[in-house]
Motif scaffolding. Structure first.
Motif, PDB file in Angstrom:
ATOM      1  N   MET A 149      15.493  48.857  -6.418  1.00 52.83           N
ATOM      2  CA  MET A 149      16.790  48.301  -6.786  1.00 52.83           C
ATOM      3  C   MET A 149      17.375  47.514  -5.622  1.00 52.83           C
ATOM      4  SD  MET A 149      18.736  51.246  -8.915  1.00 52.83           S
ATOM      5  CE  MET A 149      17.833  52.278 -10.044  1.00 52.83           C
ATOM      6  N   PRO A 150      17.836  46.290  -5.895  1.00 56.13           N
ATOM      7  CA  PRO A 150      18.396  45.489  -4.802  1.00 56.13           C
ATOM      8  C   PRO A 150      19.805  45.921  -4.388  1.00 56.13           C
ATOM      9  CG  PRO A 150      18.446  44.251  -6.848  1.00 56.13           C
ATOM     10  CD  PRO A 150      17.728  45.534  -7.136  1.00 56.13           C
ATOM     11  N   GLY A 151      20.509  46.666  -5.235  1.00 57.22           N
ATOM     12  CA  GLY A 151      21.871  47.072  -4.921  1.00 57.22           C
ATOM     13  C   GLY A 151      21.947  48.491  -4.382  1.00 57.22           C
ATOM     14  N   HIS A 152      23.162  48.871  -3.980  1.00 55.77           N
ATOM     15  CA  HIS A 152      23.426  50.204  -3.438  1.00 55.77           C
ATOM     16  C   HIS A 152      24.712  50.738  -4.044  1.00 55.77           C
ATOM     17  CE1 HIS A 152      20.296  49.864  -0.354  1.00 55.77           C
ATOM     18  NE2 HIS A 152      20.648  48.591  -0.299  1.00 55.77           N
ATOM     19  N   SER A 153      24.867  52.033  -4.047  1.00 58.61           N
ATOM     20  CA  SER A 153      26.064  52.652  -4.605  1.00 58.61           C
ATOM     21  C   SER A 153      27.306  52.269  -3.804  1.00 58.61           C
ATOM     22  CB  SER A 153      25.918  54.176  -4.606  1.00 58.61           C
ATOM     23  OG  SER A 153      27.140  54.778  -4.993  1.00 58.61           O
ATOM     24  N   LEU A 154      28.344  51.868  -4.526  1.00 57.26           N
ATOM     25  CA  LEU A 154      29.616  51.561  -3.881  1.00 57.26           C
ATOM     26  C   LEU A 154      30.293  52.829  -3.363  1.00 57.26           C
ATOM     27  CD1 LEU A 154      30.907  48.938  -6.451  1.00 57.26           C
ATOM     28  CD2 LEU A 154      29.937  48.496  -4.188  1.00 57.26           C
ATOM     29  N   THR A 165      20.798  35.436  -3.856  1.00 55.88           N
ATOM     30  CA  THR A 165      20.461  34.154  -4.446  1.00 55.88           C
ATOM     31  C   THR A 165      21.017  34.156  -5.861  1.00 55.88           C
ATOM     32  OG1 THR A 165      18.432  34.090  -3.145  1.00 55.88           O
ATOM     33  CG2 THR A 165      18.575  32.587  -5.032  1.00 55.88           C
ATOM     34  N   LEU A 166      21.669  33.079  -6.245  1.00 48.38           N
ATOM     35  CA  LEU A 166      22.307  32.995  -7.554  1.00 48.38           C
ATOM     36  C   LEU A 166      21.663  31.907  -8.397  1.00 48.38           C
ATOM     37  CD1 LEU A 166      25.992  32.924  -6.272  1.00 48.38           C
ATOM     38  CD2 LEU A 166      24.775  34.923  -7.145  1.00 48.38           C
ATOM     39  N   THR A 167      21.571  32.174  -9.690  1.00 51.86           N
ATOM     40  CA  THR A 167      21.166  31.155 -10.648  1.00 51.86           C
ATOM     41  C   THR A 167      21.701  31.547 -12.011  1.00 51.86           C
ATOM     42  OG1 THR A 167      19.333  29.913 -11.618  1.00 51.86           O
ATOM     43  CG2 THR A 167      18.933  32.244 -11.174  1.00 51.86           C
ATOM     44  N   ASN A 168      21.843  30.573 -12.884  1.00 47.96           N
ATOM     45  CA  ASN A 168      22.238  30.871 -14.249  1.00 47.96           C
ATOM     46  C   ASN A 168      21.031  30.774 -15.186  1.00 47.96           C
ATOM     47  OD1 ASN A 168      21.963  28.085 -14.090  1.00 47.96           O
ATOM     48  ND2 ASN A 168      23.620  27.678 -15.517  1.00 47.96           N
ATOM     49  N   CYS A 169      19.835  30.705 -14.634  1.00 49.82           N
ATOM     50  CA  CYS A 169      18.611  30.568 -15.421  1.00 49.82           C
ATOM     51  C   CYS A 169      17.678  31.759 -15.174  1.00 49.82           C
ATOM     52  CB  CYS A 169      17.862  29.293 -15.018  1.00 49.82           C
ATOM     53  SG  CYS A 169      18.864  27.798 -15.114  1.00 49.82           S
ATOM     54  N   ALA A 182      23.690  30.427  -3.254  1.00 49.72           N
ATOM     55  CA  ALA A 182      23.520  31.623  -2.440  1.00 49.72           C
ATOM     56  C   ALA A 182      24.886  32.137  -2.030  1.00 49.72           C
ATOM     57  CB  ALA A 182      22.689  31.316  -1.198  1.00 49.72           C
ATOM     58  N   MET A 183      24.975  33.440  -1.865  1.00 54.81           N
ATOM     59  CA  MET A 183      26.196  34.072  -1.401  1.00 54.81           C
ATOM     60  C   MET A 183      25.825  34.981  -0.249  1.00 54.81           C
ATOM     61  SD  MET A 183      28.863  36.656  -3.384  1.00 54.81           S
ATOM     62  CE  MET A 183      28.340  36.032  -4.935  1.00 54.81           C
TER      63      MET A 183
END
Length: 191
Positions: A149-154, A165-169, A182-183
């Protein structure tokens, strides 16, 4: 709760933003934005009723409610109405909150959430947070999946050194306009 998608369902009893109109074309910028805000207002009323009903139930005092959106809507900030057209803030900044009654979070978990209140986070942290809220994040049975998983618990600080990296596709969702971006968060500043 999909009323905040075009054509932006509203209820005249809960429509304080006037004048409104469902026409999204040029010349109706104020009207379509008001209709969108009225749809959000109606959603807020519905969510408020839901929270009140949950809290009134016997188990409501230990039920955690998580609210998150999948995207925002542009209201001609960059020329269009709707979403999937750009990666500007109007389309990617979304509401996200956790309503946790007293006693449902540890002091450290509360501190972690409060510390993140103004910090940019992404939807990547939602699933890890939900698993953590359910007491499953440390379960050995999901260790293989957790590692991918790329995320972590808040509840534990979220994703350190946020770079996304961001995309709408995607392979699953066709996109009308192909956008990439990118953010990155450095300290508390977003670039």
């Amino acid at each position: 709760l999909s009323n905040t998608h075009f054509p932006y369902k509203i209820d005249d009893r809960f429509a304080p933003f006037q004048p409104e109109d469902g026409t999204a074309g040029p010349g109706y910028e104020k009207e379509i934005k008001n209709r969108y805000q009225d749809a959000i207002y109606l959603q807020d009323v519905a969510v408020g009723r839901l929270i009140k009903a949950v809290r009134a139930r016997p188990e409501g005092d230990h039920t955690v409610i998580v609210f998150v959106s999948d995207h925002g809507e542009q209201m001609r900030e960059k020329g269009a109405v709707g979403h999937t057209g750009t990666l500007w803030d109007a389309e990617i900044r979304i509401p996200f909150w956790i309503d946790a009654p007293e006693g449902t979070l540890t002091e450290d978990e509360k501190k972690s959430l409060v510390a993140l209140e103004e910090t940019p986070v992404t939807n990547l942290d939602v699933l890890p947070t939900l698993l953590d809220l359910m007491g499953l994040w440390d379960e050995p049975g999901i260790a293989t999946y957790r590692a991918k998983m790329p995320g972590h618990s808040l509840l534990r600080g979220g994703t350190p050194d946020l770079r996304v990296t961001l995309t709408n596709c995607t392979e699953l969702w066709a996109c009308a306009f192909k956008n990439w971006g990118a953010m990155q968060e450095i300290g508390r500043a977003q670039v």
